[in-house]
Design an enzyme around this catalytic site. Sequence first.
Site, PDB file in Angstrom:
ATOM      1  N   GLU A  50      45.522 -34.224  -1.742  1.00 59.86           N
ATOM      2  CA  GLU A  50      44.184 -34.822  -1.808  1.00 59.86           C
ATOM      3  C   GLU A  50      43.974 -35.221  -3.260  1.00 59.86           C
ATOM      4  O   GLU A  50      43.788 -34.376  -4.124  1.00 59.86           O
ATOM      5  CB  GLU A  50      43.130 -33.814  -1.327  1.00 59.86           C
ATOM      6  CG  GLU A  50      41.807 -34.462  -0.939  1.00 59.86           C
ATOM      7  CD  GLU A  50      40.859 -34.610  -2.105  1.00 59.86           C
ATOM      8  OE1 GLU A  50      40.784 -35.734  -2.645  1.00 59.86           O
ATOM      9  OE2 GLU A  50      40.210 -33.629  -2.478  1.00 59.86           O
TER      10      GLU A  50
ATOM     11  N   CYS B 221      35.785 -35.859  -6.523  1.00 60.76           N
ATOM     12  CA  CYS B 221      36.724 -36.931  -6.174  1.00 60.76           C
ATOM     13  C   CYS B 221      36.068 -38.005  -5.326  1.00 60.76           C
ATOM     14  O   CYS B 221      36.540 -39.142  -5.274  1.00 60.76           O
ATOM     15  CB  CYS B 221      37.944 -36.353  -5.457  1.00 60.76           C
ATOM     16  SG  CYS B 221      37.539 -35.486  -3.926  1.00 60.76           S
TER      17      CYS B 221
END
Length: 437
Positions: free
Chosen positions: A203, A237
Amino acid sequence: MAHSKALLVLENFIGGKFVPCSSYIDSYNPSTGDVYCRVPDSGKEEVEAAVKAAQAAFPIWSSKSPLERSQILNKLADLIEHDLEAFAQAESKDQGKTITFARTVDIPRAVYNFRFFASSILHHTTECTEMATVGCVHYTSRAPVGVGLPHGVVNVVFGTGTKAGEALVCHPDVPLISFTGSTLTAQRITEKSAPHCKRLSLELGGKNPAIIFDDADLTQCIPVTLRSSFANQGEICLCTSRIFVQRGIYSEFLKRFVAEAKKWKVGNPSDPTVDMGALISKEHIEKVRSYVKKAQAEGARVLCGEGVDSLALPTGNQKGYFMLPTVITEVKDESCCMQEEIFGPVTCVVAFDTEEEVIKRANSVKYGLAATVWSSNVGRVHRVAQKLQSGLVWTNCWLVRDLNLPFGGMKTSGIGREGAKDSYEFFTEVKTITIKH
């Protein structure tokens, strides 16, 4: 865990015990710039001990029933919730984030995650098919790859990526790696793990666009887009770092957005009235500031924040790593500020004319993690969402998660997905068994 004078000294947790290390690294409180903690500088020896502890615990934990494991996960959630305030204070001090964010988002979400998966593991089913013509039945079974909670099930090893991280990635007895971090580090992990054919879940970074059409409800859009740009100092993020606004409402949006950004209070993370705390490190804030300088050198305008507005900080936070919410405009799509992940409280606002144009521009980066679309036209949000190269698309909202559904990015934003079904499949090994009768 030990205390040396007023300094907190952490230890590795291996095989159910706290284990000291031969060398340590200074850890800084981002809000003060002072060393507040020392963490182990672990290497191959510590990683080897942790792997052996996990291997020893694996038979016990993997043989427990889903119900037994569910009860343990729920107990963990209860324990975290019981000490929620202590965890929030520690998280705020370590990360520089506001106590409010840690108290209302981070720690409650950790509790929720444990409870969600405690329930989820009780409801998985396996597959079964029949081939009547040859008298065979096929079924699948799943066995865990990782381990869980008696001594050795969970091991915590501190250290740098080059020492502890590399030792872990290269260890032949570690079958899979789940990593959240930068694309550059993920490339290194992929290279080092390749000889062992390890399973990877990565990720990674994002350069997430918000697309705001002229029929958007700005009374909802502006406050949410402020959060998506600057929440947790922009160190999420999923934060928005490129805002595309349709030309008909561009001037109005920009005026209102900048005015609201200037209202955000930056300061001591322990102050419950503060909207933004400190960035994670001195090195990181210097990197984020460098992007603002690069944008200015390219001819862009900084409308508020870094280098434009003054920041008054309490005496105890003068050396901290603080930065105001920064809005940049008149920036080209090929600019580094529009192409590279900054991971800070910096967002660029640009105008667009047509739906087709903005989709092309939104997709013109190497990342593909998340996007937001603002419009009252239901047909349009469906069309745009389908065409965006993003693993997640929010329409008229941001950061609404359902753990049942896949989470992850496209392109260089990652490999694999997380979520109830996806995590189950990643952390288990499937076997197909055929019975001839």
